[in-house]
Scaffold this active site. Sequence first.
Site, mmCIF file in Angstrom:
data_model
loop_
_atom_site.group_PDB
_atom_site.id
_atom_site.type_symbol
_atom_site.label_atom_id
_atom_site.label_comp_id
_atom_site.label_asym_id
_atom_site.label_seq_id
_atom_site.Cartn_x
_atom_site.Cartn_y
_atom_site.Cartn_z
ATOM 1 N N LYS A 61 0.833 -1.209 0.000
ATOM 2 C CA LYS A 61 0.000 0.000 0.000
ATOM 3 C C LYS A 61 0.867 1.258 0.000
ATOM 4 O O LYS A 61 0.605 2.199 -0.749
ATOM 5 C CB LYS A 61 -0.921 -0.026 1.233
ATOM 6 C CG LYS A 61 -1.888 1.141 1.317
ATOM 7 C CD LYS A 61 -3.127 0.777 2.111
ATOM 8 C CE LYS A 61 -2.877 0.712 3.609
ATOM 9 N NZ LYS A 61 -2.755 2.029 4.259
ATOM 10 N N SER A 62 1.910 1.269 0.830
ATOM 11 C CA SER A 62 2.762 2.460 0.924
ATOM 12 C C SER A 62 3.414 2.767 -0.421
ATOM 13 O O SER A 62 3.450 3.919 -0.867
ATOM 14 C CB SER A 62 3.869 2.234 1.961
ATOM 15 O OG SER A 62 3.311 2.127 3.243
ATOM 16 N N ARG A 80 2.793 5.954 -3.220
ATOM 17 C CA ARG A 80 3.935 6.772 -3.644
ATOM 18 C C ARG A 80 4.149 6.710 -5.145
ATOM 19 O O ARG A 80 4.569 7.688 -5.764
ATOM 20 C CB ARG A 80 5.197 6.322 -2.883
ATOM 21 C CG ARG A 80 5.184 6.788 -1.418
ATOM 22 C CD ARG A 80 6.129 5.946 -0.579
ATOM 23 N NE ARG A 80 6.300 6.434 0.780
ATOM 24 C CZ ARG A 80 5.462 6.218 1.793
ATOM 25 N NH1 ARG A 80 4.344 5.533 1.588
ATOM 26 N NH2 ARG A 80 5.730 6.683 3.008
ATOM 27 N N GLY A 112 -4.974 7.939 5.212
ATOM 28 C CA GLY A 112 -4.073 8.878 5.881
ATOM 29 C C GLY A 112 -2.805 9.084 5.081
ATOM 30 O O GLY A 112 -2.314 10.209 4.927
ATOM 31 N N ARG A 138 -8.788 12.299 12.058
ATOM 32 C CA ARG A 138 -7.366 12.032 12.326
ATOM 33 C C ARG A 138 -6.541 13.321 12.282
ATOM 34 O O ARG A 138 -6.880 14.259 11.557
ATOM 35 C CB ARG A 138 -6.839 10.998 11.315
ATOM 36 C CG ARG A 138 -7.528 9.656 11.504
ATOM 37 C CD ARG A 138 -7.055 8.619 10.526
ATOM 38 N NE ARG A 138 -5.660 8.261 10.733
ATOM 39 C CZ ARG A 138 -4.989 7.444 9.932
ATOM 40 N NH1 ARG A 138 -5.578 6.927 8.868
ATOM 41 N NH2 ARG A 138 -3.736 7.147 10.183
ATOM 42 N N SER A 150 7.047 8.948 12.221
ATOM 43 C CA SER A 150 6.006 8.893 11.195
ATOM 44 C C SER A 150 6.598 9.050 9.801
ATOM 45 O O SER A 150 7.117 10.107 9.441
ATOM 46 C CB SER A 150 4.957 9.983 11.424
ATOM 47 O OG SER A 150 4.118 10.073 10.287
ATOM 48 N N ASP A 192 1.600 -1.165 11.941
ATOM 49 C CA ASP A 192 0.263 -1.605 11.508
ATOM 50 C C ASP A 192 -0.017 -3.057 11.874
ATOM 51 O O ASP A 192 -1.131 -3.548 11.658
ATOM 52 C CB ASP A 192 0.124 -1.441 9.984
ATOM 53 C CG ASP A 192 0.101 0.026 9.572
ATOM 54 O OD1 ASP A 192 -0.258 0.880 10.402
ATOM 55 O OD2 ASP A 192 0.449 0.315 8.414
ATOM 56 N N ARG A 198 -6.530 1.889 17.610
ATOM 57 C CA ARG A 198 -6.298 0.443 17.472
ATOM 58 C C ARG A 198 -5.908 -0.240 18.778
ATOM 59 O O ARG A 198 -6.052 -1.457 18.887
ATOM 60 C CB ARG A 198 -5.234 0.176 16.401
ATOM 61 C CG ARG A 198 -5.775 0.348 15.011
ATOM 62 C CD ARG A 198 -4.782 -0.064 13.948
ATOM 63 N NE ARG A 198 -5.401 0.046 12.638
ATOM 64 C CZ ARG A 198 -4.734 0.215 11.512
ATOM 65 N NH1 ARG A 198 -3.412 0.291 11.527
ATOM 66 N NH2 ARG A 198 -5.374 0.294 10.359
ATOM 67 N N ARG A 212 -7.878 -3.299 9.357
ATOM 68 C CA ARG A 212 -6.954 -4.236 10.020
ATOM 69 C C ARG A 212 -7.588 -4.855 11.281
ATOM 70 O O ARG A 212 -7.282 -5.988 11.643
ATOM 71 C CB ARG A 212 -5.630 -3.546 10.346
ATOM 72 C CG ARG A 212 -4.894 -3.103 9.085
ATOM 73 C CD ARG A 212 -3.427 -2.825 9.314
ATOM 74 N NE ARG A 212 -2.920 -1.922 8.301
ATOM 75 C CZ ARG A 212 -2.551 -2.286 7.066
ATOM 76 N NH1 ARG A 212 -2.638 -3.538 6.684
ATOM 77 N NH2 ARG A 212 -2.108 -1.382 6.212
#
Length: 440
Positions: A24-25, A29, A95, A123, A167, A320, A351, A395
């Site tokens: 996903k990351s 990108r 996010g 968020r 982060s 995650d 979470r 998740r």
Amino acid sequence: MTAAGLKSTPGGALRGTVRAPGDKSISHRSMILGALASGTTTVEGLLEGADVLATAQAMRSFGARVEQEGVGRWRIEGHGGFVEPSDVVDCGNAGTGVRLIMGAAAGFALCATFTGDNSLRGRPMGRVLDPLARMGATWLGRDKGRLPLTLKGGNLRGLSYKLPMASAQVKSAVLLAGLHAEGGVEVIEPEATRDHTERMLRAFGAEVLVEDRGGVRHIRLPAGQKLTGTHVSVPGDPSSAAFPLVAGLIVPGSEVTVEGVMLNELRTGLFTTLQEMGADLTIANVRDSSGEQVGDITARYSPNMKGVVVPPERAPAMIDEYPILAVAAAFAAGETVMRGVGEMRVKESDRIALTAAGLEACGVDVEEEPEGFIVRGTGQPPRGGALVETHGDHRIAMSHLVLGLAAQAPVKIDEPGMIATSFPGFAEMMRGLGGDLVEA
Ligand code: S3P
């Protein structure tokens, strides 16, 4: 009419070989850098989940041509910059999408209004707006920098910015803004986070200088970078591979292989932790794919896992994965202590709270702390037999469904639709391995 939930029922062994969906990351990108670059970017293995599709749509609204050419195959025509969108940019549940796009957009003389779904609007965005404002961007929005908000970019000055929290999204937002800042930018990272932006910027032709000074990373992007379209091959997502693999560890008699999983060491903290717990998890066929190592991971039923103390400094490499680690911990004997994970409270949901509530509903002994939690496993399958509220968190949904495959009684989750944000085809994949997942 209420939408159907999804129920997982304990049953026979899981067996087979599957491919993890695209990371996903890296998928986000590839879209954003492709749109910022000049020329054509081709992507293979893109995660076609709702989050990434929202980013693709956002890139169209900033002026790029983005087209799907086949399953997982996309083409992006970038013009070397963003134009002002004519409508609100809706980033859905993502996010990563909105924070990186705000960083990228801040570099241009444009005004853009961002929003997202109910979860994303709750968020914190201040973490990216603060450094962007120091660089000269301005924004207007609700108190505390929640979406929706309007960002005005352009004429940015350089910045040396020490991350106040671990982060990768904040780091990436500053680096992407820095592409068009006078004097370039530096991000100082006390705890290393996933480095996909740095790697991909280099693949698009930018100069990124990384220096490790006593464990603190200084990441510098000198001024005057030009991005040129390239080819991106997206490796399998370790965060998604985690679900069938943990299922393989806890369902009696199972053997599950997930092929093509990215092994970037800033992402593999879960696998290290599971091995420390005594899980039979083996990695084979390690190879290079577009600058990332990938491998095939096999999980075999591991009835003798033991609880461990997870080193807090490992958190960024598995942030995650704590909900699914907590599920594995519920089957292990003894305490698994997970601390230094306060960031979990500002993900798609809180979470820590939802993992604790879901596991407790399934009969697991969990102790919640402000920045962590402890799971006390008995070495036996927990009771299960609960309806778990996911608050729209993909998740949380997948973790509890995996638990239900090996508990004493079925587990139902309320909102399966959100699973498609990161793992479309999750239920089908688990069924293909022999898991009993049905709408209920
Ligand atoms: C991500 C970074 C992490 C992670 C998220 C993806 C990224 O968030 O939780 O799912 O692609 O950069 P933070 O940067 O908030 O830790």
